[in-house]
Design a protein around this motif. Structure first.
Motif, PDB file in Angstrom:
ATOM      1  N   VAL A  55       0.847  -1.190   0.000  1.00 49.10           N
ATOM      2  CA  VAL A  55       0.000   0.000   0.000  1.00 49.10           C
ATOM      3  C   VAL A  55       0.888   1.247   0.000  1.00 49.10           C
ATOM      4  CG1 VAL A  55      -1.752   1.305   1.277  1.00 49.10           C
ATOM      5  CG2 VAL A  55      -1.915  -1.191   1.146  1.00 49.10           C
ATOM      6  N   SER A  56       1.907   1.249   0.839  1.00 44.90           N
ATOM      7  CA  SER A  56       2.814   2.403   0.947  1.00 44.90           C
ATOM      8  C   SER A  56       3.596   2.660  -0.328  1.00 44.90           C
ATOM      9  CB  SER A  56       3.813   2.187   2.092  1.00 44.90           C
ATOM     10  OG  SER A  56       3.143   2.115   3.313  1.00 44.90           O
ATOM     11  N   PRO A 113      10.403 -14.497 -13.020  1.00 46.01           N
ATOM     12  CA  PRO A 113      10.949 -14.679 -11.668  1.00 46.01           C
ATOM     13  C   PRO A 113      11.076 -13.315 -10.971  1.00 46.01           C
ATOM     14  CG  PRO A 113      12.295 -15.808 -13.311  1.00 46.01           C
ATOM     15  CD  PRO A 113      11.306 -14.969 -14.057  1.00 46.01           C
ATOM     16  N   THR A 114      10.396 -13.174  -9.854  1.00 44.45           N
ATOM     17  CA  THR A 114      10.340 -11.903  -9.142  1.00 44.45           C
ATOM     18  C   THR A 114      10.707 -12.141  -7.683  1.00 44.45           C
ATOM     19  OG1 THR A 114       8.571 -11.213 -10.636  1.00 44.45           O
ATOM     20  CG2 THR A 114       8.828  -9.933  -8.619  1.00 44.45           C
ATOM     21  N   PRO A 115      11.698 -11.408  -7.167  1.00 41.97           N
ATOM     22  CA  PRO A 115      12.111 -11.632  -5.776  1.00 41.97           C
ATOM     23  C   PRO A 115      10.958 -11.367  -4.798  1.00 41.97           C
ATOM     24  CG  PRO A 115      13.389  -9.827  -6.784  1.00 41.97           C
ATOM     25  CD  PRO A 115      12.440 -10.333  -7.815  1.00 41.97           C
ATOM     26  N   ASP A 116      10.988 -12.067  -3.685  1.00 41.01           N
ATOM     27  CA  ASP A 116       9.987 -11.891  -2.639  1.00 41.01           C
ATOM     28  C   ASP A 116      10.520 -10.886  -1.631  1.00 41.01           C
ATOM     29  OD1 ASP A 116       8.184 -12.001  -0.568  1.00 41.01           O
ATOM     30  OD2 ASP A 116       8.244 -14.182  -0.352  1.00 41.01           O
ATOM     31  N   PRO A 117      10.003  -9.644  -1.635  1.00 42.44           N
ATOM     32  CA  PRO A 117      10.543  -8.634  -0.730  1.00 42.44           C
ATOM     33  C   PRO A 117      10.236  -8.890   0.739  1.00 42.44           C
ATOM     34  CG  PRO A 117       8.617  -7.771  -1.852  1.00 42.44           C
ATOM     35  CD  PRO A 117       8.920  -9.112  -2.459  1.00 42.44           C
ATOM     36  N   GLN A 126      15.129  -0.095   4.485  1.00 42.29           N
ATOM     37  CA  GLN A 126      15.728  -1.192   3.712  1.00 42.29           C
ATOM     38  C   GLN A 126      14.637  -2.109   3.169  1.00 42.29           C
ATOM     39  OE1 GLN A 126      18.324  -2.377   7.059  1.00 42.29           O
ATOM     40  NE2 GLN A 126      19.964  -2.512   5.527  1.00 42.29           N
ATOM     41  N   VAL A 127      13.666  -2.393   3.998  1.00 40.11           N
ATOM     42  CA  VAL A 127      12.552  -3.249   3.586  1.00 40.11           C
ATOM     43  C   VAL A 127      11.759  -2.549   2.480  1.00 40.11           C
ATOM     44  CG1 VAL A 127      10.408  -4.354   4.336  1.00 40.11           C
ATOM     45  CG2 VAL A 127      12.453  -4.447   5.802  1.00 40.11           C
ATOM     46  N   LEU A 128      11.437  -1.273   2.679  1.00 43.02           N
ATOM     47  CA  LEU A 128      10.702  -0.527   1.655  1.00 43.02           C
ATOM     48  C   LEU A 128      11.473  -0.486   0.338  1.00 43.02           C
ATOM     49  CD1 LEU A 128       9.212   2.426   3.736  1.00 43.02           C
ATOM     50  CD2 LEU A 128       7.929   0.602   2.593  1.00 43.02           C
ATOM     51  N   ASP A 129      12.795  -0.347   0.402  1.00 45.82           N
ATOM     52  CA  ASP A 129      13.603  -0.344  -0.816  1.00 45.82           C
ATOM     53  C   ASP A 129      13.476  -1.668  -1.570  1.00 45.82           C
ATOM     54  OD1 ASP A 129      14.444   2.266  -0.649  1.00 45.82           O
ATOM     55  OD2 ASP A 129      16.397   1.775   0.260  1.00 45.82           O
ATOM     56  N   ALA A 130      13.375  -2.778  -0.848  1.00 45.13           N
ATOM     57  CA  ALA A 130      13.188  -4.084  -1.495  1.00 45.13           C
ATOM     58  C   ALA A 130      11.841  -4.116  -2.223  1.00 45.13           C
ATOM     59  CB  ALA A 130      13.272  -5.207  -0.466  1.00 45.13           C
TER      60      ALA A 130
END
Length: 157
Positions: A55-56, A113-117, A126-130
């Motif tokens: 959402v963010s 293939p899409t990484p799982d943030p 750091q999490v938001l950047d992922a």
């Protein structure tokens, strides 16, 4: 240009493991750019809960997903069927499920293939950047894939 890519896509389904992060992000992005010209849905292989981080990070680019409720492929099939031109799977588990669907559904399947943030740990930024990395990768791929063969110029908006 490949023949498959020249065919105009009228409906697309994005699938990931739980329809909480990658596939709802992809659905919202595709709807934002192509909502008037392509029917878009998303689903997961397993049930899940909504994810606040998407959402963010989508709000940062003007897309509202605050009302998204994760759903499974089974729920989507029960509610409206699975009649899609293109199924894009975003995780290995989802790709396996998408290929299984082609036994009974005539749809093209692509694996992105899409990484799982959700696996990234650390400070909030750091999490938001992922999540942003996944978002930006999906925006790029969706614009590139779905604009081909589409008469709409909405991708340029």
């Amino acid at each position: 240009m490949e023949i498959a890519r020249a065919k105009r896509i009228q409906s697309v389904l994005f699938v990931c493991a739980m329809n909480a992060v990658r596939s709802p992000m992809a659905e919202a992005i595709a709807r934002h750019y192509f909502g008037k010209s392509i029917y878009v849905q998303s689903a997961g292989v397993r049930p899940s809960e909504p994810n606040g981080f998407i959402v963010s990070i989508l709000d940062e680019i003007g897309i509202d997903v605050s009302k998204h409720k994760p759903r499974t492929l089974g729920e989507l099939e029960e509610w409206e069927g699975l009649n899609f031109d293109l199924i894009i799977s975003l995780s290995p588990e989802a790709h396996h499920a998408a290929l299984e669907l082609t036994r009974t559904v005539a749809a093209e399947v692509e694996y992105w293939p899409t990484p799982d943030p959700t696996l990234v740990q650390g400070a909030r930024e750091q999490v938001l950047d992922a999540y942003r990395h996944v978002r930006d990768g999906l925006v790029s791929r969706i614009l590139d894939r779905l604009k081909v063969g589409s008469p709409s110029k909405q991708a340029d908006d």
